[in-house]
Structures are given as C-alpha cells and as structure tokens.
Enzyme design. Structure first.
Site, PDB file in Angstrom:
ATOM      1  CG  ASP A  81      -2.060   0.371   1.137  1.00 49.70           C
ATOM      2  OD1 ASP A  81      -2.675   0.734   0.185  1.00 49.70           O
ATOM      3  OD2 ASP A  81      -2.762   0.744   2.304  1.00 49.70           O
ATOM      4  N   GLY A 208      -9.812   3.835   3.167  1.00 49.65           N
ATOM      5  CA  GLY A 208     -10.650   4.508   4.069  1.00 49.65           C
ATOM      6  C   GLY A 208     -12.068   3.843   4.434  1.00 49.65           C
ATOM      7  CB  VAL A 230     -10.373  -3.109   5.978  1.00 49.78           C
ATOM      8  CG1 VAL A 230     -11.178  -3.148   7.364  1.00 49.78           C
ATOM      9  CG2 VAL A 230     -11.652  -3.515   4.563  1.00 49.78           C
ATOM     10  CB  THR A 232      -9.042   2.213  11.191  1.00 50.42           C
ATOM     11  OG1 THR A 232      -8.117   3.110  10.347  1.00 50.42           O
ATOM     12  CG2 THR A 232      -9.196   2.783  12.456  1.00 50.42           C
TER      13      THR A 232
END
Ligand code: 13P
Length: 282
Positions: A81, A208, A230, A232
C-alpha cells in the site's frame, strides 16, 4: 494459492463484488485474515503499509505473507500500500510484491503523473500490477477526534488523462472517503463515483473503509468499486482484545494472550467479506 492481481480484480469488477484488501503487520492479524477468507471461501488481498512493511523488515514479512498465501486454499495476492517515493516503490518491486500502490496523490498533478508513470514502467517490466492514486484520502489509519477534514476529490476527466498517461492497472479515487475512523461517518459523493466509473474501465479502489456506513459501502460496490482497503477496524479490534488479555498480570505467553485478539480480527474480517460480497467467489 497465489493468484494474478489482474485476474482477481477483473473478475470482481465483472461480477459486481469487491475484494477486501486487509492490512497486516503481525502474525495473528495475518492468520486471522487468511482464516476468515478460507472459512468463507473468499479471494483476498493482504497488504502492508509502508510502516507495516518496515516494521516487519520488508523481505521477511513479504516472504512470510507469500508463503501463507501459497498454503491458503483461496486465491490471494500480496500488495504494498502507499509507496510515496520511488525508492520505496523500487524496493517493493525488487522484493517481489505482486502489486503496489504508486501513491503520488500529495504531489501536484503533473508530478503525480511523472512519478506514477516511472513506477508503473519499472513494475510492468517485472509483471507487477500497479494501483495509482488521484485525489486525497487523508493519512493515518487510526481513530481521529473532531470533524472530518475536507479532502480534494478525484476529478473524472483528470482521472481519464491520468490513467492514459501513467498506464496504471487500477485507480484509488477520492469521493469523500478518508482513512481512519472519525466521530461521524463520512458523506460519500456517489455522483462523483458514478461519473468516474462511467469514464474509466479499469478497477476502482476505495481507501478508508473503516468508519463508512455499511449501506454506503454496499452502494459504492454497486456503483463499481472492486477493491476495498480495511485497516483501522482491524487495528481497533486487535488492540482492544489485547488490552483485555494483558489485564491479567500472569499473561506472558504471546501466542496465548494474542489468541483472543486474533479471533477478534477474524470476526471483523468475516463481516467485511460478507459485506463486500466476495464470500464464495473463489
Ligand atoms: P481504514 O484504516 O479507514 O480502514 O483505511 C485503510 C486503507 O485505506 C489503507 O490504505
């Protein structure tokens, strides 16, 4: 089993579901993601952020992830990422990631084009899939207090120009989505998503996703999102369960006190896979 990035994403796009791309930096989180995907017979993307891959020593964590993917009974791919500079992108390409995000989104448009094209040329010469990013999706996968900051959304015509000039294979876009969880869920601009989808035929990526309402995630998939990142929500599940385990002063065996945290992450990943519609799509 290791799968081709292009095939996995194009199949998701054709069949109208989204692949979950789950971040990891730890063995129990990784195991939880693979267990959830295998239980639900879902293809899956495992990814590392710059911080996560550095924490795991890029070559070491990548070797571990690739081995887990090879042993898994579902199609998987390993993605890096947010490579925000050429050195990082080059290192990930040379280390053997199957797919990387060339993230020049913080740069002025022409510099984003030049940076992304340079990474894409190098990656494509080695058969590596490249995601580009246009528009801002914030930074920091965490719980943020206060209002959601205004971010620059992706312009549909500029997106067409960007894909043509850089040759990226997929595009991360901004239509109100932002990394992390805020006190209030973000308001997504679905007209913007529709306009971008109408002009581009490559897979579109939503960053997000933690903190976005489930119904909005479903709508975004129905309008053409094929990969959803995904992080958090996994980090929160892991940390909260770990804090509970470690409340016991006698808990000193990592694979024992981390077991409930692994289960908590698996539960979140299973819910996301069901929501994204990728269950049973292997
Ligand atoms: P969240 O932390 O909001 O789930 O976003 C993760 C992400 O987009 C990683 O690139």
């Amino acid at each position: 089993m290791l799968a081709s990035s292009k095939e996995l994403l194009e199949k998701a796009q054709r069949q109208g579901y989204s692949l979950g791309a789950f971040n990891t930096s730890a063995i129990p989180i990784t195991k939880a993601i693979f267990s959830a995907a295998e239980k639900l017979k879902s293809p899956v993307i495992i990814q590392t952020s710059e911080g996560e891959s550095k924490f795991g020593k890029i070559g070491c964590i990548l070797a571990f992830l690739l081995q887990c993917a090879k042993e898994a009974s579902v199609p998987c791919l390993i993605h890096q990422d947010h490579c925000r500079n050429f050195e990082m992108a080059k290192k990930c390409i040379e280390s053997g990631y199957q797919s990387i995000l060339a993230d020049g989104s913080a740069l002025p448009y022409d510099e984003n084009v030049a940076y992304t094209k340079k990474v894409a040329d190098l990656a494509h010469a080695k058969g590596i899939f490249v995601e580009g990013e246009l528009g801002a999706v914030g930074r920091g996968s965490t719980f943020h207090k206060g209002e959601i900051p205004k971010t620059e959304m992706t312009d549909p015509d500029q997106a067409v120009d960007f894909v043509k000039k850089t040759g990226v294979d997929s595009l991360a876009i901004s239509f109100g989505n932002i990394h992390g969880v805020y006190e209030k869920p973000p308001q997504l601009d679905f007209e913007k998503l529709k306009a971008i989808r109408a002009k581009l035929d490559i897979p579109l990526v939503l960053h997000g996703s933690s903190g976005i309402k489930d119904e909005d995630i479903k709508k975004a998939i129905s309008l053409g999102i094929s990969k959803i990142n995904v992080n958090t929500n996994l980090r929160m599940a892991f940390a909260n369960a770990l804090r509970k385990s470690l409340a016991d002063p006698e808990a000193i065996v990592p694979y024992k006190y981390m077991a409930p945290a692994e289960e908590a992450v698996q539960e979140v990943v299973e819910k996301k896979i069901e929501l994204f519609g990728s269950a049973g799509k292997m």
